[in-house]
Write a protein that holds these residues in place. Structure first.
Motif, PDB file in Angstrom:
ATOM      1  N   ARG A 130       0.828  -1.212   0.000  1.00 11.68           N
ATOM      2  CA  ARG A 130       0.000   0.000   0.000  1.00 11.68           C
ATOM      3  C   ARG A 130       0.859   1.257   0.000  1.00 11.68           C
ATOM      4  O   ARG A 130       0.484   2.273  -0.583  1.00 11.68           O
ATOM      5  N   PHE A 150       1.952   1.721  -3.571  1.00 18.12           N
ATOM      6  CA  PHE A 150       0.871   2.279  -4.379  1.00 18.12           C
ATOM      7  C   PHE A 150       0.672   3.764  -4.090  1.00 18.12           C
ATOM      8  O   PHE A 150       0.441   4.554  -5.016  1.00 18.12           O
ATOM      9  N   TRP A 189      -3.384  -2.290  -8.343  1.00 20.33           N
ATOM     10  CA  TRP A 189      -4.160  -1.174  -7.781  1.00 20.33           C
ATOM     11  C   TRP A 189      -4.931  -0.513  -8.918  1.00 20.33           C
ATOM     12  O   TRP A 189      -4.344  -0.137  -9.929  1.00 20.33           O
ATOM     13  N   GLU A 249      -8.884   0.258  -5.399  1.00 20.09           N
ATOM     14  CA  GLU A 249      -9.007  -1.136  -4.970  1.00 20.09           C
ATOM     15  C   GLU A 249      -7.749  -1.917  -5.340  1.00 20.09           C
ATOM     16  O   GLU A 249      -7.094  -1.609  -6.333  1.00 20.09           O
ATOM     17  N   ILE A 250      -7.434  -2.928  -4.532  1.00 20.41           N
ATOM     18  CA  ILE A 250      -6.264  -3.773  -4.795  1.00 20.41           C
ATOM     19  C   ILE A 250      -6.735  -5.199  -5.038  1.00 20.41           C
ATOM     20  O   ILE A 250      -7.489  -5.763  -4.223  1.00 20.41           O
TER      21      ILE A 250
END
Length: 277
Positions: free
Chosen positions: A179, A182, A208, A212-213
């Motif tokens: 995260r 990203f 990503w 959303e992942i």
């Protein structure tokens, strides 16, 4: 067939095939050494050509004997010499250490790609793939409205990389949570960003998209004798799919299948061009 402009680098790779895995402080034997053409931009450009596209490879090589050899080799492979320029300096080989498992470690001179790419050729292209250590953001920003822009996520945190899609490798950000990667990519790419693909060898690709992942599995492949260039081929496959109209998730699946094909047969996508003893 699409026209794809590749802005990247080309190296002379000196590939050391090791007999044992690398261990800190250890003693490592090697079986043989091969000197061949390589580099992220070169690998991606060759793969895109093999996938059926017209590839304009925008690259500058040093005006020294090694650079002259590389330029002649690129032209012999069918790349338009109009986009192969010269720059000052010397071309020093990249040292590629390939373990028995196929995993590679790359040693580059600190001066590698230290200069900033200021502009791209003024030529129409359906897609642009950018794989340079440093690029003037304006060079990509002005192309976002005309071309699909795919770029490698730069390692330097201060860099900006305007793009529709970024590609990153987990091994380049070992100390960061996905995260965090990203979030950094979103800040680097700006408002045009649509997706980021984070690869991790044979593990699922993390995609990503729109906040959303998703995890996207990669196809199983037999052990590869040399994984050098697999990430570049993945990026080429991604660009290939996007320029054909695929959505990011479909493009990632296609890119993974292209990379698997490469790991099974290097020569199918990147020709081995010897450039030394």
């Amino acid at each position: 067939m699409a026209t794809v402009l590749v802005a990247g680098g080309v190296n002379i790779d000196r590939v050391w095939r090791l007999s044992t895995r690398l261990t800190p402080g250890g003693r490592t034997m090697f079986r043989d050494v091969e000197t061949r053409l390589g580099g992220g931009g070169f690998n991606a450009a060759c793969a895109l050509k093999a996938l059926g596209h017209q590839v304009l490879f925008s690259v500058a090589v040093p005006d020294d004997p090694n650079g002259q050899t590389v330029r002649a080799a690129l032209i012999s492979l069918g790349f338009d010499e109009t986009y192969i320029g010269w720059k000052a300096g010397q071309m020093r080989p990249a040292e590629i250490l390939v373990e028995p498992s196929g995993e590679r470690t790359i040693l580059l001179a600190e001066t590698s790609q230290i200069s900033r790419l200021g502009h791209l050729p003024d030529v129409a292209a359906d897609a642009i793939y950018a794989d340079r250590r440093r690029i003037d953001p304006a060079a990509l920003t002005q192309r976002l409205a005309q071309s699909i822009v795919v770029a490698q996520m730069p390692l330097e945190p201060e860099e900006h990389r305007p793009a529709h899609m970024l590609v990153a490798s987990r091994v380049d950000f070992p100390d960061e949570d996905p995260r965090q990667v990203f979030e950094r990519g979103k800040a680097m790419a700006g408002d045009a960003l649509q997706a980021i693909a984070l690869t991790n060898g044979g593990e699922p690709v993390l995609l990503w998209e729109n906040g959303e992942i998703a995890e996207i599995a990669v196809p199983p492949t037999p052990p590869a004798g040399d994984t050098t260039g697999a990430g570049d081929v993945f990026a080429a496959g991604l660009t290939d799919a996007l320029v054909r109209g695929a959505v990011p998730a479909t493009a990632v699946r296609h890119a993974s299948s292209v990379a698997a094909r490469f790991l099974a047969d290097r020569e199918a996508l990147i020709p081995t061009v010897s450039c030394g003893p």
